[in-house]
Design an enzyme around this catalytic site. Structure first.
Site, PDB file in Angstrom:
ATOM      1  CB  SER A 139      -0.930  -0.234   1.244  1.00 49.10           C
ATOM      2  OG  SER A 139      -1.877   0.944   1.484  1.00 49.10           O
ATOM      3  CE1 TYR A 153       0.299   4.693  -6.045  1.00 55.21           C
ATOM      4  CE2 TYR A 153       0.203   5.929  -4.417  1.00 55.21           C
ATOM      5  CZ  TYR A 153       0.948   4.849  -4.913  1.00 55.21           C
ATOM      6  OH  TYR A 153       1.817   4.260  -4.326  1.00 55.21           O
ATOM      7  CE  LYS A 157      -0.561   1.833  -3.921  1.00 59.28           C
ATOM      8  NZ  LYS A 157      -0.176   0.180  -4.212  1.00 59.28           N
TER       9      LYS A 157
HETATM   10  P1  NAP Z   1       7.535   0.987 -10.338  1.00 59.00           P
HETATM   11  O1  NAP Z   1       8.975   1.204 -10.041  1.00 59.00           O
HETATM   12  O2  NAP Z   1       6.769   1.711 -11.098  1.00 59.00           O
HETATM   13  O3  NAP Z   1       7.084  -0.722 -10.721  1.00 59.00           O
HETATM   14  C1  NAP Z   1       5.904  -1.057 -10.648  1.00 59.00           C
HETATM   15  C2  NAP Z   1       5.825  -2.517 -11.066  1.00 59.00           C
HETATM   16  O4  NAP Z   1       4.600  -2.817 -11.347  1.00 59.00           O
HETATM   17  C3  NAP Z   1       6.633  -2.759 -12.358  1.00 59.00           C
HETATM   18  O5  NAP Z   1       7.285  -4.029 -12.339  1.00 59.00           O
HETATM   19  C4  NAP Z   1       5.387  -2.856 -13.415  1.00 59.00           C
HETATM   20  O6  NAP Z   1       6.055  -3.752 -14.568  1.00 59.00           O
HETATM   21  C5  NAP Z   1       4.524  -3.159 -12.617  1.00 59.00           C
HETATM   22  N1  NAP Z   1       3.108  -3.131 -13.174  1.00 59.00           N
HETATM   23  C6  NAP Z   1       2.429  -1.702 -13.630  1.00 59.00           C
HETATM   24  N2  NAP Z   1       1.457  -1.915 -14.343  1.00 59.00           N
HETATM   25  C7  NAP Z   1       1.402  -3.228 -14.583  1.00 59.00           C
HETATM   26  C8  NAP Z   1       0.102  -4.016 -15.061  1.00 59.00           C
HETATM   27  N3  NAP Z   1      -0.927  -3.577 -15.644  1.00 59.00           N
HETATM   28  N4  NAP Z   1       0.246  -5.679 -14.932  1.00 59.00           N
HETATM   29  C9  NAP Z   1       1.307  -6.076 -14.305  1.00 59.00           C
HETATM   30  N5  NAP Z   1       2.244  -5.372 -13.592  1.00 59.00           N
HETATM   31  C10 NAP Z   1       2.212  -3.954 -13.746  1.00 59.00           C
HETATM   32  O7  NAP Z   1       6.995   0.899  -8.843  1.00 59.00           O
HETATM   33  P2  NAP Z   1       7.374   0.907  -7.509  1.00 59.00           P
HETATM   34  O8  NAP Z   1       8.069   2.398  -6.815  1.00 59.00           O
HETATM   35  O9  NAP Z   1       8.436  -0.209  -7.364  1.00 59.00           O
HETATM   36  O10 NAP Z   1       6.287   0.517  -6.406  1.00 59.00           O
HETATM   37  C11 NAP Z   1       5.926  -0.759  -6.210  1.00 59.00           C
HETATM   38  C12 NAP Z   1       4.866  -0.560  -5.249  1.00 59.00           C
HETATM   39  O11 NAP Z   1       5.132   0.176  -4.020  1.00 59.00           O
HETATM   40  C13 NAP Z   1       3.587  -0.157  -5.863  1.00 59.00           C
HETATM   41  O12 NAP Z   1       2.385  -0.698  -5.184  1.00 59.00           O
HETATM   42  C14 NAP Z   1       3.589   1.460  -5.346  1.00 59.00           C
HETATM   43  O13 NAP Z   1       2.197   1.916  -5.068  1.00 59.00           O
HETATM   44  C15 NAP Z   1       4.237   1.415  -3.599  1.00 59.00           C
HETATM   45  N6  NAP Z   1       4.891   2.281  -3.326  1.00 59.00           N
HETATM   46  C16 NAP Z   1       6.000   2.954  -3.925  1.00 59.00           C
HETATM   47  C17 NAP Z   1       6.548   3.991  -3.486  1.00 59.00           C
HETATM   48  C18 NAP Z   1       7.612   4.756  -3.955  1.00 59.00           C
HETATM   49  O14 NAP Z   1       8.323   5.926  -3.299  1.00 59.00           O
HETATM   50  N7  NAP Z   1       8.425   4.248  -4.942  1.00 59.00           N
HETATM   51  C19 NAP Z   1       5.865   4.637  -2.104  1.00 59.00           C
HETATM   52  C20 NAP Z   1       4.752   4.037  -1.765  1.00 59.00           C
HETATM   53  C21 NAP Z   1       4.184   2.853  -2.137  1.00 59.00           C
HETATM   54  P3  NAP Z   1       5.487  -3.644 -16.224  1.00 59.00           P
HETATM   55  O15 NAP Z   1       5.499  -2.073 -16.283  1.00 59.00           O
HETATM   56  O16 NAP Z   1       6.677  -4.408 -16.582  1.00 59.00           O
HETATM   57  O17 NAP Z   1       4.235  -4.141 -16.019  1.00 59.00           O
END
Ligand code: NAP
Length: 258
Positions: A139, A153, A157
């Protein structure tokens, strides 16, 4: 039946999901990794196997119900079991004010961030019930705190957190945990820096720029290790909770003797 636990991780082609998969493999779990991008998924699987780990990739869109079933089938065919699901895949766009946001973009975000998690948990549920397994829903602090221009977004969440609580209430044999992973140095933060300037208030946008410039974004491995520990060891008593990756009780999970 294999003694090795098996975890399905969505959104594992990059960022936090790839870090969770690597951490799980290091602890000794087998992983089924899924995302749309086959090339980085295959590279991740090769890396894990080169380090004597067990991994299998399924390329697919998580909002397509067949992807979830393919992941579960791959876990059963290759590793004989499913012990946990980590619902990590998500998108942040549309970054737009609610007055301006495109309804189709909002729907798409919900399909990925919410429905994708429901579909994967649902497909794995028979296995998870049998094994007393876990669903970890990645989340965000945005679930409980509005951020202007991130309405879709934030709402997704919040919905994920309530899905987590409802799953815990309905399924006493499994453990469902929603987790706040912190602010992490991943491609999602690149999207915020590249696309956030137009719609986000300047002070909010500047905060994300300065976190990056001051190198205060978390390396994905840190929350990745905490989430891997939750997937393998979170106690049933926590089911339904929204926890933070850096709570001492979460850190203790990874260090307790097994
Ligand atoms: P990210 O770098 O954008 O990676 C997102 C991942 O989700 C990628 O592997 C992408 O792969 C996959 N994805 C996106 N759309 C998809 C779809 N339609 N079907 C299947 N896979 C899909 O994001 P992240 O920062 O690692 O985030 C990971 C999690 O942490 C998320 O739930 C995000 O909301 C949460 N989060 C992140 C942060 C932060 O600061 N980064 C903060 C709070 C929460 P493909 O594009 O190859 O499909």
């Amino acid at each position: 039946m294999s003694d090795t636990p098996c975890v399905i991780v969505s959104g594992a082609s990059r960022g936090l999901g790839a870090a969770i998969a690597r951490a799980l493999a290091q602890i000794g779990a087998a992983v089924v990794v899924t995302a749309r991008s086959a090339v980085p998924l295959d590279a991740l699987v090769s890396d894990i196997r080169a380090a004597d780990g067990q991994a299998f990739a399924i390329a697919g869109d998580i909002s397509d119900p067949t992807t979830a079933q393919r992941c579960v089938n791959a876990a059963l065919d290759n590793f004989g079991r499913v012990d946990a699901v980590v619902n990590n895949a998500a998108i942040i766009e549309p970054i737009a004010r609610l007055a301006d946001v495109d309804a189709e973009a909002w729907r798409r975000l919900f399909d990925v961030n919410v429905l994708g998690a429901v579909l994967l948990a649902q497909a794995a549920l028979p296995q998870l019930r049998e094994r007393g397994g876990r669903v970890i829903n990645v989340s965000s602090g945005a679930a409980v705190r509005p951020i202007r221009a991130w309405g879709a977004y934030c709402a997704s969440k919040a919905a994920l957190n309530m899905f987590n609580a409802a799953l815990a209430a309905e399924e006493p044999q499994i453990t469902a945990i929603a987790v706040r992973p912190g602010v992490i140095d991943t491609p999602m933060q690149d999207v915020i820096r590249k696309r956030g300037a137009d719609a986000m208030p300047p002070e909010d946008y500047a905060r994300f720029l300065s976190l990056h410039e001051a190198r205060q974004l978390l390396p994905p491995a840190k929350p990745g290790q905490a989430i891997a520990a939750l997937a393998l060891y979170a106690p049933r008593a926590w089911s339904g909770e929204f926890v933070s990756w850096d709570e001492p009780r979460v850190a203790a999970l990874g260090t307790e003797a097994r």
